[in-house]
Design an enzyme around this catalytic site. Structure first.
Site, PDB file in Angstrom:
ATOM      1  N   GLY A  18       0.783  -1.226   0.000  1.00  0.00           N
ATOM      2  CA  GLY A  18       0.000   0.000   0.000  1.00  0.00           C
ATOM      3  C   GLY A  18       0.814   1.275   0.000  1.00  0.00           C
ATOM      4  N   SER A  19       2.030   1.253  -0.564  1.00  0.00           N
ATOM      5  CA  SER A  19       2.789   2.517  -0.559  1.00  0.00           C
ATOM      6  C   SER A  19       2.148   3.539  -1.497  1.00  0.00           C
ATOM      7  CB  SER A  19       4.263   2.283  -0.908  1.00  0.00           C
ATOM      8  OG  SER A  19       4.428   1.969  -2.265  1.00  0.00           O
ATOM      9  N   ASN A  20       1.593   3.086  -2.612  1.00  0.00           N
ATOM     10  CA  ASN A  20       0.866   4.040  -3.477  1.00  0.00           C
ATOM     11  C   ASN A  20      -0.409   4.535  -2.790  1.00  0.00           C
ATOM     12  OD1 ASN A  20       2.078   4.504  -6.270  1.00  0.00           O
ATOM     13  ND2 ASN A  20       2.355   2.304  -5.984  1.00  0.00           N
ATOM     14  N   ARG A  98      -5.777  -8.848  -8.263  1.00  0.00           N
ATOM     15  CA  ARG A  98      -6.790  -9.711  -8.865  1.00  0.00           C
ATOM     16  C   ARG A  98      -7.153  -9.149 -10.234  1.00  0.00           C
ATOM     17  NH1 ARG A  98      -7.871 -14.332  -6.745  1.00  0.00           N
ATOM     18  NH2 ARG A  98     -10.069 -14.223  -7.300  1.00  0.00           N
ATOM     19  N   LEU A 100      -9.744  -8.256 -12.895  1.00  0.00           N
ATOM     20  CA  LEU A 100     -11.165  -7.928 -12.738  1.00  0.00           C
ATOM     21  C   LEU A 100     -11.991  -8.513 -13.873  1.00  0.00           C
ATOM     22  CD1 LEU A 100     -10.875  -4.185 -11.672  1.00  0.00           C
ATOM     23  CD2 LEU A 100     -11.044  -6.204 -10.222  1.00  0.00           C
ATOM     24  N   ASN A 114      -5.621   2.643 -12.617  1.00  0.00           N
ATOM     25  CA  ASN A 114      -4.619   1.705 -12.117  1.00  0.00           C
ATOM     26  C   ASN A 114      -3.242   2.304 -12.333  1.00  0.00           C
ATOM     27  OD1 ASN A 114      -3.506  -0.845 -11.228  1.00  0.00           O
ATOM     28  ND2 ASN A 114      -3.064  -1.316 -13.371  1.00  0.00           N
ATOM     29  N   HIS A 116       0.730   1.109 -13.066  1.00  0.00           N
ATOM     30  CA  HIS A 116       1.501  -0.044 -13.534  1.00  0.00           C
ATOM     31  C   HIS A 116       2.973   0.363 -13.626  1.00  0.00           C
ATOM     32  CE1 HIS A 116       2.233  -3.817 -15.547  1.00  0.00           C
ATOM     33  NE2 HIS A 116       2.957  -3.160 -16.439  1.00  0.00           N
ATOM     34  N   GLY A 150      -9.104  -5.329 -21.010  1.00  0.00           N
ATOM     35  CA  GLY A 150      -7.782  -5.945 -21.178  1.00  0.00           C
ATOM     36  C   GLY A 150      -6.866  -5.533 -20.037  1.00  0.00           C
ATOM     37  N   GLU A 181       6.198   6.655  -8.955  1.00  0.00           N
ATOM     38  CA  GLU A 181       4.791   6.254  -8.844  1.00  0.00           C
ATOM     39  C   GLU A 181       4.091   7.124  -7.803  1.00  0.00           C
ATOM     40  OE1 GLU A 181       3.954   2.055  -8.399  1.00  0.00           O
ATOM     41  OE2 GLU A 181       5.799   1.510  -9.422  1.00  0.00           O
TER      42      GLU A 181
HETATM   43  C1  GRF Z   1       3.315  -0.908  -7.672  1.00  0.00           C
HETATM   44  O1  GRF Z   1       4.574  -1.093  -8.253  1.00  0.00           O
HETATM   45  C2  GRF Z   1       2.267  -0.699  -8.725  1.00  0.00           C
HETATM   46  O2  GRF Z   1       2.766  -0.038  -9.850  1.00  0.00           O
HETATM   47  C3  GRF Z   1       1.838  -2.108  -9.063  1.00  0.00           C
HETATM   48  O3  GRF Z   1       1.867  -2.787  -7.831  1.00  0.00           O
HETATM   49  C4  GRF Z   1       2.812  -2.162  -6.956  1.00  0.00           C
HETATM   50  C5  GRF Z   1       2.111  -1.848  -5.674  1.00  0.00           C
HETATM   51  O4  GRF Z   1       2.974  -1.372  -4.701  1.00  0.00           O
HETATM   52  N1  GRF Z   1       0.543  -2.126  -9.693  1.00  0.00           N
HETATM   53  P1  GRF Z   1       2.433  -0.711  -3.368  1.00  0.00           P
HETATM   54  O5  GRF Z   1       1.536  -1.754  -2.690  1.00  0.00           O
HETATM   55  O6  GRF Z   1       1.653   0.519  -3.733  1.00  0.00           O
HETATM   56  O7  GRF Z   1       3.654  -0.410  -2.563  1.00  0.00           O
END
Ligand code: GRF
Length: 195
Positions: A18-20, A98, A100, A114, A116, A150, A181
């Site tokens: 959950g760092s993002n 997961r 979707l 999302n 990525h 997709g 990110e």
């Molecule tokens: C991140 O690298 C994101 O780009 C990918 O999954 C990772 C999640 O990292 N979809 P965090 O849980 O937010 O630290």
């Protein structure tokens, strides 16, 4: 005194650290941020992000996928109900692991995004950093995109780039991309909700 106008309500779906998610919540605390985070939802009861959300004062809910076996839609119906119950208007996937089904994708079309860890359309899927290194790429990065049917395919809302450095490993590259990110995601979400 008039109350400040309500901000668009965002829910965040996680499976891990959950760092993002933390970056999205912390950014939302700025007075000029156009969104607020009303719910964090995890399919994984052991996700590290759950305690972080609680520490930041955001309601955190677990909806474990495992009791539903192969019935992905049964799990997604519960998620959809929880999102609506929380009054969410946007859904940010942040390390949600997961795939979707159309049930959630169609219900939240244009309002689900999302992040990525690659410069899409390069390297959808997993192991993105190792694949960039193996290909000898000079740069790597991350992408925020709308979620469509997709995997890792929807319209791109923003990208951030980092140089690949001599001696980089997947871990060192991942760490530098992660820092990007955390800047990109709140900014892209803010742009989307602000129209
Ligand atoms: C991140 O690298 C994101 O780009 C990918 O999954 C990772 C999640 O990292 N979809 P965090 O849980 O937010 O630290």
């Amino acid at each position: 005194m008039t109350k400040p106008a309500a901000k668009p309500r965002v829910a965040i779906l996680i499976s891990g650290d959950g760092s993002n998610m933390v970056a999205l919540i912390e950014a939302s605390r700025a007075a000029d941020c156009p969104y607020e985070v009303v719910l964090v939802l995890s399919n994984n009861p052991d996700a590290g992000g759950l305690a972080k959300a609680a520490a930041l004062g955001v309601p955190a809910l677990v909806l474990d996928h495992r009791p539903h076996g192969k019935d992905r839609q049964a799990h997604e119906r519960l998620i959809d109900a929880a999102l609506r119950e929380a009054g969410a208007e946007y859904v940010a996937l942040a390390g949600y692991m997961r795939v979707l089904t159309p049930l959630l994708v169609e219900a939240w079309a244009g309002r689900m995004l999302n992040i990525h860890p690659a410069l899409l359309p390069k390297y959808p899927g997993l192991n993105t950093h190792q694949r960039a290194l193996d290909a000898g790429d000079a740069e790597a990065g991350c992408t925020v995109h709308l979620v469509t049917a997709g995997v890792d395919e929807g319209p791109i809302l923003g990208q951030a780039r980092v140089a690949v450095l001599p001696g980089d490993t997947a871990a060192t590259l991942a760490a530098r991309v992660k820092a990007e990110e955390h800047r990109l995601y709140p900014a892209a979400l803010a742009r989307l909700v602000a129209g």
